[in-house]
Design an enzyme around this catalytic site. Structure first.
Site, short mmCIF file in Angstrom:
data_model
loop_
_atom_site.label_atom_id
_atom_site.label_comp_id
_atom_site.label_asym_id
_atom_site.label_seq_id
_atom_site.Cartn_x
_atom_site.Cartn_y
_atom_site.Cartn_z
N GLU A 27 0.86 -1.19 0.00
CA GLU A 27 0.00 0.00 0.00
C GLU A 27 0.89 1.24 0.00
O GLU A 27 1.99 1.22 0.57
CB GLU A 27 -0.89 -0.01 1.25
CG GLU A 27 -1.76 1.25 1.38
CD GLU A 27 -2.86 1.15 2.43
OE1 GLU A 27 -2.92 0.13 3.15
OE2 GLU A 27 -3.66 2.10 2.52
N ASN A 72 -6.69 1.71 2.61
CA ASN A 72 -7.40 2.98 2.78
C ASN A 72 -6.92 4.02 1.77
O ASN A 72 -7.68 4.91 1.37
CB ASN A 72 -7.20 3.50 4.20
CG ASN A 72 -7.82 2.58 5.25
OD1 ASN A 72 -8.63 1.72 4.94
ND2 ASN A 72 -7.43 2.76 6.51
N ASN A 172 -12.05 -0.51 -1.25
CA ASN A 172 -11.45 -1.07 -0.03
C ASN A 172 -12.27 -0.67 1.19
O ASN A 172 -12.58 0.52 1.37
CB ASN A 172 -10.02 -0.52 0.14
CG ASN A 172 -9.39 -0.97 1.44
OD1 ASN A 172 -9.04 -2.14 1.60
ND2 ASN A 172 -9.25 -0.05 2.40
N GLU A 173 -12.63 -1.64 2.01
CA GLU A 173 -13.28 -1.41 3.31
C GLU A 173 -14.32 -0.29 3.24
O GLU A 173 -14.31 0.64 4.05
CB GLU A 173 -12.23 -1.10 4.39
CG GLU A 173 -11.33 -2.27 4.68
CD GLU A 173 -10.42 -2.08 5.89
OE1 GLU A 173 -10.34 -0.96 6.43
OE2 GLU A 173 -9.78 -3.07 6.30
N TYR A 244 -7.19 -8.49 11.71
CA TYR A 244 -5.89 -8.35 12.36
C TYR A 244 -6.03 -8.83 13.80
O TYR A 244 -7.06 -8.61 14.43
CB TYR A 244 -5.43 -6.88 12.33
CG TYR A 244 -5.17 -6.37 10.93
CD1 TYR A 244 -3.97 -6.67 10.28
CD2 TYR A 244 -6.10 -5.59 10.24
CE1 TYR A 244 -3.70 -6.21 9.00
CE2 TYR A 244 -5.84 -5.13 8.96
CZ TYR A 244 -4.64 -5.43 8.34
OH TYR A 244 -4.39 -4.98 7.07
N GLU A 292 -6.62 -9.01 3.56
CA GLU A 292 -5.79 -8.37 4.59
C GLU A 292 -5.88 -9.23 5.84
O GLU A 292 -6.97 -9.40 6.40
CB GLU A 292 -6.27 -6.95 4.92
CG GLU A 292 -5.90 -5.93 3.87
CD GLU A 292 -6.20 -4.50 4.29
OE1 GLU A 292 -6.08 -4.17 5.49
OE2 GLU A 292 -6.60 -3.72 3.40
N GLN A 349 1.33 -6.23 5.75
CA GLN A 349 1.70 -5.91 4.38
C GLN A 349 3.05 -6.56 4.09
O GLN A 349 3.49 -7.38 4.87
CB GLN A 349 1.74 -4.40 4.20
CG GLN A 349 0.37 -3.76 4.47
CD GLN A 349 0.29 -2.28 4.07
OE1 GLN A 349 1.17 -1.70 3.47
NE2 GLN A 349 -0.82 -1.64 4.44
O1 AHR Z 1 -3.13 -2.54 6.22
C1 AHR Z 1 -3.37 -1.32 6.87
C2 AHR Z 1 -4.80 -0.83 6.71
O2 AHR Z 1 -5.66 -1.69 7.40
C3 AHR Z 1 -5.35 -0.78 5.32
O3 AHR Z 1 -5.06 0.41 4.66
C4 AHR Z 1 -6.83 -0.87 5.54
O4 AHR Z 1 -7.51 -1.46 4.45
C5 AHR Z 1 -6.96 -1.65 6.82
O5 AHR Z 1 -7.83 -1.07 7.70
#
Ligand code: AHR
Length: 517
Positions: A27, A72, A172-173, A244, A292, A349
């Site tokens: 990203e 994001n 994205n999101e 996450y 992700e 990432q």
């Molecule tokens: O990977 C970091 C961020 O986490 C990304 O930009 C977003 O898609 C997610 O919230």
């Protein structure tokens, strides 16, 4: 002594592994691109400014596909800013990460990097502040051979061949209120459906990913997917998942059970997608793109609003210890256990930002602890995932309730005859003896048993620029088959990989992919 059992039987299969399960993510954020994969003037940079040391580690990691450019970031991105002569590209504000974006790196630079890294690109379009027209313009610029204004512009920009990008994320999101251009499920569903319909008119073979929920705790989890899929079901191929994990309030026992939570999340989204498929009387099955996932100590991140405007700042550069690596190994086990529905997965990432690869500007690149379970799984999980059905003692966790102490999967490569077992002992207090019944796969011997021991000394060991190889998987001697049975000792809080090969064969491990010209 605590014991667990499972059977390795090629007659019981979950599904073939889509190699894109071993994806990653680059990203425009912090030092992921700038001083991560791209640093003109660095001693290891090639003529395009791409860091060869990072490319080499990327190939060693075994990454197969890479999502780009966000995240994001993409929701406020103008792709046109990142193409053409570099000196003419505008500097812009990236509102997602309150960063100053030079646009020195863009689509064509990423495609050059992807070719050298031998990875398939996975491109995201901006459906936050932009829409159908801009997505189609990017698609034409990237994938049309020539003879139109946009494809000829790409050729004029030094990319004569179409990039042939097959997989596209539709935003994205978009469920997250933090997202530029955040939408309701109905607003996004309509926009994603119309964008997908038009993109497939350009090329019906494209694979399109609709945005699912940004995490399993957001209020709209699962209802968002239901609404979005009502709009997009026949136009898209996959729906995305993001998650996450971290030890919340220091609860390491629950943290070690993160794979169980990821498992539940996947089951929930499969059920939601299949419910919509049933409602629509569709014969199609929607696949999952877990694009992700990782360990991320989000509690240490002060939030976007606390960031000062700057270029390529040191942002969420988490340093991982051995327990984090065990959890990453267990998350990969979960993904493999869903090989029938998860086609794509991207660890977020690749470099510097919550990443397996770390770099110093002008300095070295090295492997974090989490590099190792990823690289070994990507390299040795081949062929088909077997349905192993373990019997295991259970553990009580504060966050996820009762979970099995053993988390395991196995793969079978029919071509070479190799079988690889991946196993995590989640119990921090006691070792676990695992026995695997090999009667359906006679004649295997142990080629290698590697372990990452989260309970080993010193606790909290990490890899750094000064000590890049402090944490590595350790070879265990003495793990062997005894007739029809394999016995493996799993230390407390550990990840293991046991490679079994035909007793008579050589079963050479697969080589790392070669870059393309
Ligand atoms: O990977 C970091 C961020 O986490 C990304 O930009 C977003 O898609 C997610 O919230």
């Amino acid at each position: 002594m605590r014991t667990a059992r499972l059977t390795l039987d090629p007659g019981f299969r979950i599904g073939d592994i889509d190699r894109r399960l071993f994806g990653s993510f680059v990203e425009h954020m912090g030092r992921s691109v700038y001083t991560g994969i791209y640093e003109p003037g660095h001693p290891a940079a090639d003529a395009d400014g791409l860091r060869e040391d990072v490319l080499e580690l990327t190939r060693e990691l075994g990454v197969t596909t890479v999502r780009y450019p966000g995240g994001n970031f993409v929701s406020n991105y103008r792709w046109e800013d990142g193409v053409g002569p570099v000196e003419e590209r505008p500097t812009r504000l990236d509102l997602a990460w309150r960063s100053v974006e030079s646009n020195a790196f863009g689509l064509n630079e990423f495609m050059a990097w992807a070719r050298k890294a031998a990875v398939e690109p996975m491109m995201a379009v901006n459906l936050g502040t932009r829409g159908v027209a801009e997505a189609l313009a990017l698609l034409e610029y990237a994938n049309h051979p020539g003879g139109t204004a946009l494809s000829d512009l790409r050729r004029a920009h030094g990319a004569p061949e179409p990039h042939g990008i097959r997989v596209w994320c539709l935003g994205n999101e978009m469920d997250g209120p933090w997202q530029m251009g955040h939408k309701t499920a109905d607003e996004y569903g309509r926009l994603a459906a119309e964008t997908a319909r038009a993109m497939k008119r350009f090329d019906p073979a494209l694979q399109l990913v609709a945005c699912g929920s940004s995490n399993a705790y957001i209020d709209t989890f699962a209802s968002w997917e239901a609404t979005v899929l009502e709009h997009t079901y026949e136009h898209v191929d996959m729906v995305s998942l993001h998650a996450y994990y971290e030890p919340v309030d220091g609860d390491v026992d629950s943290f070690l059970a993160s794979g169980a939570e990821m498992d539940r999340m996947i089951d929930s989204i499969v059920a939601t997608a299949d419910h919509i498929g049933a409602k629509l009387r569709s014969r199609k099955k929607i696949k999952l793109s877990f694009d992700e996932w990782n360990v991320w100590y989000q509690s240490r991140f002060p939030g976007e609003s606390a960031l000062e405007w700057s270029s390529a700042p040191r942002l969420i550069e988490d340093v991982y210890d051995t327990v984090d690596a065990v959890v990453v190994g267990s998350l990969l086990i979960t993904l493999l256990r869903h090989a029938d529905r998860v086609d794509v997965a991207c660890q977020a990432q690749l470099a510097n930002i919550i990443a397996p690869i770390m770099t110093e500007p002008g300095g070295p690149a090295w492997r974090q602890t989490i590099f190792h379970p990823f690289a070994l799984t990507a390299r040795h999980a081949r062929g088909t995932v077997l349905r192993v059905e373990p019997q295991s003692p259970v553990l009580e966790t504060a966050r996820y309730g009762e979970v099995p102490a053993l988390w395991a999967t196995a793969t079978h490569d029919e071509e070479s005859g190799a079988v690889t077992l991946f196993a995590v002992n989640r119990d921090r207090t006691a070792p676990l003896t695992l026995t695997a019944d090999l009667r359906p796969l006679p004649g295997l011997r142990v080629a290698e048993h590697l372990v990452l021991d989260g309970s080993g000394e010193p606790a909290g060991a990490v890899n750094t620029a000064a000590e890049p190889d402090r944490v590595r998987p350790v070879a265990v001697d003495g793990t062997a088959t005894d007739g029809d049975q394999l016995t493996v000792q799993l230390p407390p809080a550990s990840w293991s990989m046991v490679r079994l090969v035909p007793a008579t064969g050589t079963a050479t491990p697969p080589a790392a992919p070669a870059p393309t010209a």
